[in-house]
Write an enzyme that holds these catalytic residues in place. Structure first.
Site, PDB file in Angstrom:
ATOM      1  CB  CYS A 116       9.815  26.042  31.524  1.00  0.00           C
ATOM      2  SG  CYS A 116      10.122  27.711  32.151  1.00  0.00           S
ATOM      3  CG  HIS A 256      12.109  23.380  34.323  1.00  0.00           C
ATOM      4  ND1 HIS A 256      13.056  24.158  33.685  1.00  0.00           N
ATOM      5  CD2 HIS A 256      11.113  24.232  34.708  1.00  0.00           C
ATOM      6  CE1 HIS A 256      12.651  25.418  33.675  1.00  0.00           C
ATOM      7  NE2 HIS A 256      11.489  25.489  34.297  1.00  0.00           N
ATOM      8  CG  ASN A 286      13.165  28.842  35.185  1.00  0.00           C
ATOM      9  OD1 ASN A 286      13.623  28.290  34.185  1.00  0.00           O
ATOM     10  ND2 ASN A 286      11.858  28.878  35.439  1.00  0.00           N
TER      11      ASN A 286
END
Length: 332
Positions: A116, A256, A286
């Site tokens: 990520c 994020h 996500n």
């Protein structure tokens, strides 16, 4: 001549049409909308359902959106960096194919994988190429087809992830705008807490690994959450301190989109007002490498030239970090 900084000059994005809502997930696993929303902030996510289309499709669409909006000539792009944790296939770099498909015929390309944190690390890499003076246009794309590695019988992971792509163009700037500072970290302690067991060189694909469902993402949610909260908050606070930034002169937090509680904890450490914290996790979940550029694309209208943006991310491995960037343009 003033020193060269690397500025974002254009953004683009793409998400698939298919919406996987919390209500649909209620029919697949033992969960419910209230439970998901309370713990993650996610209401729905997008999935790429068309057969034969992978991460490259998302990346190409996002890049084409950027090209159409900005009017940049793809043949003038020097480099394409593909930030992804779900490449189309092993060995053959997805970014190389994407570059060819968008007409970046004079660019070299490669993939960058840091879970990520891939896009955040890609920002550092793109900026370094620009600041070297050798390259004028670097296209950074973050895209992931997370649905390709998610077990939709595992409620610990299937509620979290979605598919999407985003792209930014980095160019030289001589006004002191663009990337100002970075603080990037990693720690191999995270290797066991967020991973896919099989398909790599340690445990190659086999009948047994497929039967044992070892090609899907495994996440130790509580451990990852603990490290992510402290990691993202720590680096964001540190980058503010060493650049003499305060809650008053930070305009936007670009965090994020993994979990709303992690975003809130980071913002709290930075003492930022809620209206400075950009959030779209409720719409997309996500999307891994795509969360940061999707935020930039969704909220591009809000940014003004000279705005101070703090980026923060945390990913498997563990990888994490923060970047301080001054926005370089007003949207026309």
């Amino acid at each position: 001549m003033n020193s060269i900084t690397a500025a974002i000059t254009a953004v683009g994005s793409y998400v698939p049409d298919f919406v996987l809502s919390n209500q649909v997930l209620e029919t697949l696993v033992d969960t419910n909308d209230e439970w998901i929303t309370t713990r993650t902030g996610i209401k729905e996510r997008r999935l790429l359902k068309e057969s034969g289309k992978g991460t490259s499709y998302l990346a190409i669409k996002a890049a084409q959106n950027l090209i159409a909006k900005s009017g940049v000539n793809p043949a003038e792009i020097d480099l394409v960096i593909m930030a992804t944790t779900t490449p189309d296939m092993p060995v053959a770099a997805t970014g190389v194919y994407v570059a060819s498909q968008i007409g970046a015929v004079n660019a070299f390309a490669f993939d960058l994988q840091a879970a990520c944190s891939s896009f955040l690390y890609g920002m550092s890499t793109a900026a370094a190429y620009i600041q070297s003076g050798r390259y004028k246009k670097v296209l950074l794309i973050g895209a992931d087809k997370m649905s390709s590695i998610i077990d939709y019988t595992d409620r610990a992971t299937c509620i979290i992830f979605g598919d999407g792509g985003g792209a930014v163009l980095f160019e030289p700037n001589y006004e002191g705008l663009g990337l100002q500072d970075e603080y990037l970290r990693s720690d191999g302690i995270g290797r066991e807490y967020l991973k896919i067991d099989a398909g790599g060189s340690i445990l190659p694909p086999s009948k047994e690994t497929v039967e044992n469902r070892q090609h899907f993402v495994f996440q130790d949610g509580k451990t990852v959450f603990k490290y992510a909260v402290s990691g993202m908050a720590d680096v964001s606070e540190k980058i503010m301190q060493r650049n003499n930034l305060t809650k008053e002169n930070v305009n936007w937090l670009i965090a994020h989109q993994a979990n709303k509680r992690i975003i809130d904890a980071t913002a709290s450490r930075m003492e930022l007002d809620e209206e400075k914290v950009l959030v779209n996790i409720h719409r997309y979940g996500n999307t891994t490498s795509a969360t940061l550029p999707l935020l930039l694309s969704d909220f591009e209208d809000k940014f003004k030239k000279g705005d101070n943006l703090i980026f923060a991310a945390f990913g498997g491995g563990f990888t994490w970090g923060s970047i301080y960037l001054k926005w370089a343009y007003n949207k026309q």
